[in-house]
Design an enzyme around this catalytic site. Structure first.
Site, PDB file in Angstrom:
ATOM      1  N   GLY A 184     -59.659  23.678  -8.953  1.00  0.00           N
ATOM      2  CA  GLY A 184     -60.764  22.338  -8.540  1.00  0.00           C
ATOM      3  C   GLY A 184     -60.404  21.182  -7.768  1.00  0.00           C
ATOM      4  N   ARG A 238     -75.121  27.287  -1.020  1.00  0.00           N
ATOM      5  CA  ARG A 238     -74.553  26.097  -1.416  1.00  0.00           C
ATOM      6  C   ARG A 238     -75.527  24.778  -0.663  1.00  0.00           C
ATOM      7  NH1 ARG A 238     -71.028  22.983  -0.424  1.00  0.00           N
ATOM      8  NH2 ARG A 238     -70.604  23.363  -3.159  1.00  0.00           N
ATOM      9  N   CYS A 267     -88.411  32.948   4.273  1.00  0.00           N
ATOM     10  CA  CYS A 267     -89.906  32.584   3.506  1.00  0.00           C
ATOM     11  C   CYS A 267     -89.727  31.126   2.053  1.00  0.00           C
ATOM     12  CB  CYS A 267     -90.904  33.226   2.909  1.00  0.00           C
ATOM     13  SG  CYS A 267     -90.404  34.180   4.558  1.00  0.00           S
ATOM     14  N   TYR A 296     -66.684  29.108  -0.218  1.00  0.00           N
ATOM     15  CA  TYR A 296     -67.744  30.180  -1.120  1.00  0.00           C
ATOM     16  C   TYR A 296     -69.177  29.433  -0.057  1.00  0.00           C
ATOM     17  CZ  TYR A 296     -65.585  28.247  -5.371  1.00  0.00           C
ATOM     18  OH  TYR A 296     -64.048  27.887  -6.028  1.00  0.00           O
TER      19      TYR A 296
HETATM   20  N1  LLP Z   1     -60.113  29.578 -11.441  1.00  0.00           N
HETATM   21  C1  LLP Z   1     -60.987  29.795 -12.034  1.00  0.00           C
HETATM   22  C2  LLP Z   1     -60.548  29.697 -13.458  1.00  0.00           C
HETATM   23  C3  LLP Z   1     -62.432  28.870 -11.314  1.00  0.00           C
HETATM   24  O1  LLP Z   1     -63.368  29.117 -11.911  1.00  0.00           O
HETATM   25  C4  LLP Z   1     -62.637  28.394 -10.469  1.00  0.00           C
HETATM   26  C5  LLP Z   1     -64.118  28.240  -9.703  1.00  0.00           C
HETATM   27  C6  LLP Z   1     -61.399  28.433  -9.797  1.00  0.00           C
HETATM   28  C7  LLP Z   1     -59.799  28.254  -9.746  1.00  0.00           C
HETATM   29  C8  LLP Z   1     -61.032  27.544  -8.494  1.00  0.00           C
HETATM   30  O2  LLP Z   1     -61.778  26.318  -8.090  1.00  0.00           O
HETATM   31  P1  LLP Z   1     -61.511  25.986  -6.729  1.00  0.00           P
HETATM   32  O3  LLP Z   1     -60.290  25.191  -6.245  1.00  0.00           O
HETATM   33  O4  LLP Z   1     -62.195  26.434  -5.882  1.00  0.00           O
HETATM   34  O5  LLP Z   1     -62.735  24.340  -6.481  1.00  0.00           O
HETATM   35  N2  LLP Z   1     -70.032  28.261  -5.457  1.00  0.00           N
HETATM   36  C9  LLP Z   1     -69.170  26.628  -5.993  1.00  0.00           C
HETATM   37  C10 LLP Z   1     -68.196  26.675  -6.704  1.00  0.00           C
HETATM   38  C11 LLP Z   1     -67.565  27.518  -8.257  1.00  0.00           C
HETATM   39  C12 LLP Z   1     -66.174  26.975  -8.606  1.00  0.00           C
HETATM   40  C13 LLP Z   1     -66.460  28.441  -9.687  1.00  0.00           C
HETATM   41  N3  LLP Z   1     -65.110  28.396 -10.554  1.00  0.00           N
HETATM   42  C14 LLP Z   1     -69.384  26.005  -5.228  1.00  0.00           C
HETATM   43  O6  LLP Z   1     -70.500  26.189  -4.025  1.00  0.00           O
HETATM   44  O7  LLP Z   1     -69.913  24.789  -4.644  1.00  0.00           O
END
Ligand code: LLP
Length: 421
Positions: free
Chosen positions: A239, A314, A346, A375
């Protein structure tokens, strides 16, 4: 810091001019820097030095086998959320004992797949899931190591679509009910409790929400230990955000995040896992696209690119802001103009940026979207029957296409016209 810099007036990926790759591969395409991926993984690994720890890359952020192999070879674990991602991690050479299986809706088939192939732990998100896992493991004559994902009811203060730690979100079990859930887990056959899991959201730009969540996990660790559970592992999720907009205050660094982890849970003697995705891959990738047309509209000009929302969703999905830079370095002080940057799909949603100030750009020019490594490719689709775009990896002066662009035949051949039609 990344390795996409101008050199002699031309944007480079490490030692290779981006325009050279575009000429060879065709646009649009995703381009990753191995040095940046490695550097970001190392930052996390070093930030947790002194703790028994494992950095598990969130495969959902960028799941190309080459990327997983690069990280896996450095010692990274993997956080997977589907049978497909599990298969990718294994195909990239990551051993089961370094793979954690997350996700709110694991199927019995996925559980069996991971149990058979080897898994470090399942991060269980509900009692029905735990019972299903118990049944699958027992039937296979195995024991499933688990953590329970707790929902700490903390506001991650990020985009609503990627916040996961509030009570109203679908994720985890309420922390207030954790003790009963662990009591049931301890009594279930085929289940071995090894720790606690938490993940409160993505693209967090401050430490306070993490700290609040981790403090609750620390407290819960003591409670569960007093109840007789052997809590020896804490999965603290992913996160940590990245600076999409350079003008905004930069999010905390992995070192600060690591120090906060040590401060909040370091005294517990647990093995610590984290699941970063975006911070490892985000700034390690760009999307390279070509201007098809410059179109003058009512009161605004449109830069129509050959990349579209199906390639990078995104902006359409989260109103995300990606920096757009020309591949040829603009002359210093050159006058900028206001553009809406759009793709050919479109729908009006196929807009990457509105009223963006950009240096002069003309038909045929190349542009790059920064911070597109996480992503980006993984969320692409073939909407409008636009082929999935290639992925390219650079290391130093080495260039490799790590996913080729499918031909129209490749795409059409996946469909079947029934013989009775
Ligand atoms: N662990 C779990 C259980 C998760 O659900 C996620 C992301 C992560 C780790 C990794 O999080 P990160 O370090 O990448 O923030 N598609 C969206 C982001 C979705 C994130 C979902 N879960 C975007 O493009 O912003």
């Amino acid at each position: 810091m990344d390795h996409f810099l101008y050199r002699d007036g031309a944007l480079h990926a490490e030692d290779v001019p981006v325009a050279e790759i575009a000429a060879r591969v065709g646009t649009p395409f995703y381009l990753y820097s191995a040095a940046t991926l490695a550097r970001h993984y190392r930052l996390f690994d070093e930030a947790l030095e002194g703790l028994d720890h494992l950095v598990c890359f969130a495969v959902k952020a960028a799941s190309n086998l080459a990327i997983l192999k690069l990280l896996g070879d450095m010692g990274a674990g993997m956080d997977v959320v589907s049978g497909g991602e599990y298969a990718r991690a294994r195909a990239a050479g990551v051993p089961g004992e370094r793979i954690v299986f997350s996700g709110v809706g694991k199927t019995r088939e996925e559980m069996a797949q991971a149990l058979a192939g080897g898994v470090r732990q399942f991060n269980v998100e509900s009692e029905p899931e735990m019972r299903a896992l118990s049944a699958v493991a027992t039937q296979m004559g195995r024991t499933a190591p688990i953590t329970v994902r707790v929902n700490p009811d903390v506001d991650a203060r990020t985009h609503a679509k990627i916040a996961t730690g509030k009570a109203e979100n679908k994720f985890g079990v309420p922390i207030s009910r954790a003790r009963e859930v662990y009591a049931e887990a301890a009594a279930l056959p085929g289940i071995e409790v090894v720790g606690i899991d938490v993940h409160i959201g993505s693209q967090l730009t401050e430490l306070a929400p993490f700290e609040a969540a981790y403090a609750k996990v620390a407290e819960l660790t003591e409670l569960l230990r007093a109840d007789g559970h052997d809590i020896r592992r804490l999965d603290l999720g992913g996160g940590l955000g990245i600076p999409y907009e350079r003008s905004n205050a930069a999010p905390p660094l992995p070192t600060e995040y690591g120090a906060m982890i040590k401060r909040t849970v370091g005294h517990l003697g647990c093995e610590v896992e984290i699941e970063p995705g975006r911070l490892i891959a985000g700034n390690a990738g760009i999307l390279v696209s070509r201007v098809i047309y410059v179109k003058s509209g009512e009161g605004r000009d449109f830069l129509i690119l050959d990349a579209a929302m199906n390639d990078l969703i995104r902006p359409a999905m989260y109103d995300a802001w990606h920096e757009i830079v020309p591949v040829v370095e603009p002359a210093p002080g050159v006058a900028q103009a206001r553009f809406d940057v759009v793709g050919p799909v479109c729908e009006t949603g196929d807009t990457f940026a509105r009223e963006r100030m950009l240096p002069p750009l003309a038909e045929g020019d190349l542009v790059a979207f920064r911070s597109a490594g996480a992503y980006g490719a993984v969320m692409a689709s073939e909407y409008n029957t636009r082929p999935l775009i290639p992925e390219v990896l650079v290391r130093g002066d080495h260039v490799a296409v790590i996913r080729a662009r499918p031909s129209f035949d490749d795409i059409l051949n996946r469909d079947t016209i029934p013989e009775w039609l």
